[in-house]
Scaffold this active site. Sequence first.
Site, mmCIF file in Angstrom:
data_model
loop_
_atom_site.group_PDB
_atom_site.id
_atom_site.type_symbol
_atom_site.label_atom_id
_atom_site.label_comp_id
_atom_site.label_asym_id
_atom_site.label_seq_id
_atom_site.Cartn_x
_atom_site.Cartn_y
_atom_site.Cartn_z
ATOM 1 N N LYS A 54 -4.331 -34.615 -4.594
ATOM 2 C CA LYS A 54 -5.426 -34.068 -4.517
ATOM 3 C C LYS A 54 -5.821 -33.292 -5.884
ATOM 4 O O LYS A 54 -6.709 -33.303 -6.574
ATOM 5 C CB LYS A 54 -5.854 -33.106 -3.400
ATOM 6 C CG LYS A 54 -5.967 -33.910 -2.154
ATOM 7 C CD LYS A 54 -6.050 -33.220 -0.954
ATOM 8 C CE LYS A 54 -6.358 -34.110 0.283
ATOM 9 N NZ LYS A 54 -5.877 -33.331 1.527
ATOM 10 N N GLN A 98 -4.899 -27.807 4.314
ATOM 11 C CA GLN A 98 -4.041 -29.221 4.706
ATOM 12 C C GLN A 98 -3.433 -29.062 5.933
ATOM 13 O O GLN A 98 -2.667 -27.991 6.568
ATOM 14 C CB GLN A 98 -3.153 -29.399 3.742
ATOM 15 C CG GLN A 98 -2.162 -30.773 3.834
ATOM 16 C CD GLN A 98 -3.128 -31.801 3.325
ATOM 17 O OE1 GLN A 98 -3.873 -31.957 2.453
ATOM 18 N NE2 GLN A 98 -3.000 -32.881 4.179
ATOM 19 N N ASP A 121 -14.022 -30.343 3.691
ATOM 20 C CA ASP A 121 -13.124 -31.236 4.584
ATOM 21 C C ASP A 121 -14.183 -31.682 5.723
ATOM 22 O O ASP A 121 -14.047 -32.769 6.538
ATOM 23 C CB ASP A 121 -11.986 -30.777 5.468
ATOM 24 C CG ASP A 121 -10.702 -31.344 4.751
ATOM 25 O OD1 ASP A 121 -10.795 -32.596 4.156
ATOM 26 O OD2 ASP A 121 -9.287 -30.715 4.913
#
Length: 296
Positions: A54, A98, A121
């Site tokens: 990322k 995450q 997200d």
Amino acid sequence: MPYNLIDGKAIANQIKTEIAGEVAEIIAKGGKRPHLAVIIVGHDGGSEAYVAHKAKSCEQVGFRSTTIAFEDTVGESELLKEIDSLNNNADVDGFIVQLPLPKHISEQKIIEAIDYRKDVDGFHPINVGKMSIGLPSYVSATPAGILELLKRYDIATAGKNCVVIGRSNIVGKPVAMLLMQKAYPGDATVTICHSRTKNLKEICREADIIIAALGRPEFLTADMVKEGAVVIDVGTTRVPSEQTKSGFRLCGDVKFDEVAPKCSYITPVPGGVGPMTIVSLLRNTLLAAKKEIYPT
Ligand code: NAP
């Protein structure tokens, strides 16, 4: 049947070039560089690899990226404090935590602590709810990436029988919701299957489009797929391999060699849905930087 391979890597590179162009324009006009922050907890090999990827992707498109790493002994309150600080950091346009998190931390509590306007997200209930009723929102990255692949390959979805295997909050449920929305891609007749589904093989055999998102290596076999179907393989399970330096390889949920010849279109693993997930996150971050979804 000669099948078409859906090249997620190539489409993802194309989208990265488009995003980089937009970033260059923002900077040329004196604007702020989009900034994505990522919180990672612990040392799970898969998670560390994703986060590094990322950060590299951010660099490729001209974003600023910050990685904040905690040991897996971190307490929930310390993590919540960091989230609060990112919520209030005007330079950070969007951030993610995450997953998965260690067992002693409530993932739901963490997700809900993120300011929904920075939730790139798309996991916050406000974004999930808005997506479900067709309002502008941050759509979670993997489902958004799958829809983008269908769009860029001009794959018809209206009136098609679409079977989604898996009902997780991050893949199965949102992709099913998006495929049934009144739009393109969408307008499909969607069936969601899970571990308690009976006659899964028969249900899959009726499908024009199958989205396999269950995390069971090579689960979908040729006898479960009808001629001409479109198969999207979301699965990425690490399996041991003697052929790679790392000692493992990523294995999809589809038995590719036997299923592909029956398909009109199919995604490979790796190189299918995976690269699209990361660019969808970049896209959400750009939307956040431009304040397109939530102007204030
Ligand atoms: P998850 O939370 O573990 O959910 C798996 C789902 O599959 C559950 O709904 C489960 O049913 C269902 N399932 C499991 N075994 C089944 C079976 N034998 N028959 C039918 N359904 C079954 O997984 P996830 O987070 O959605 O991820 C799914 C896969 O996609 C994993 O391999 C993951 O690594 C991968 N993934 C890839 C990307 C990417 O970017 N490529 C992104 C996200 C996830 P129950 O609900 O009944 O338990």
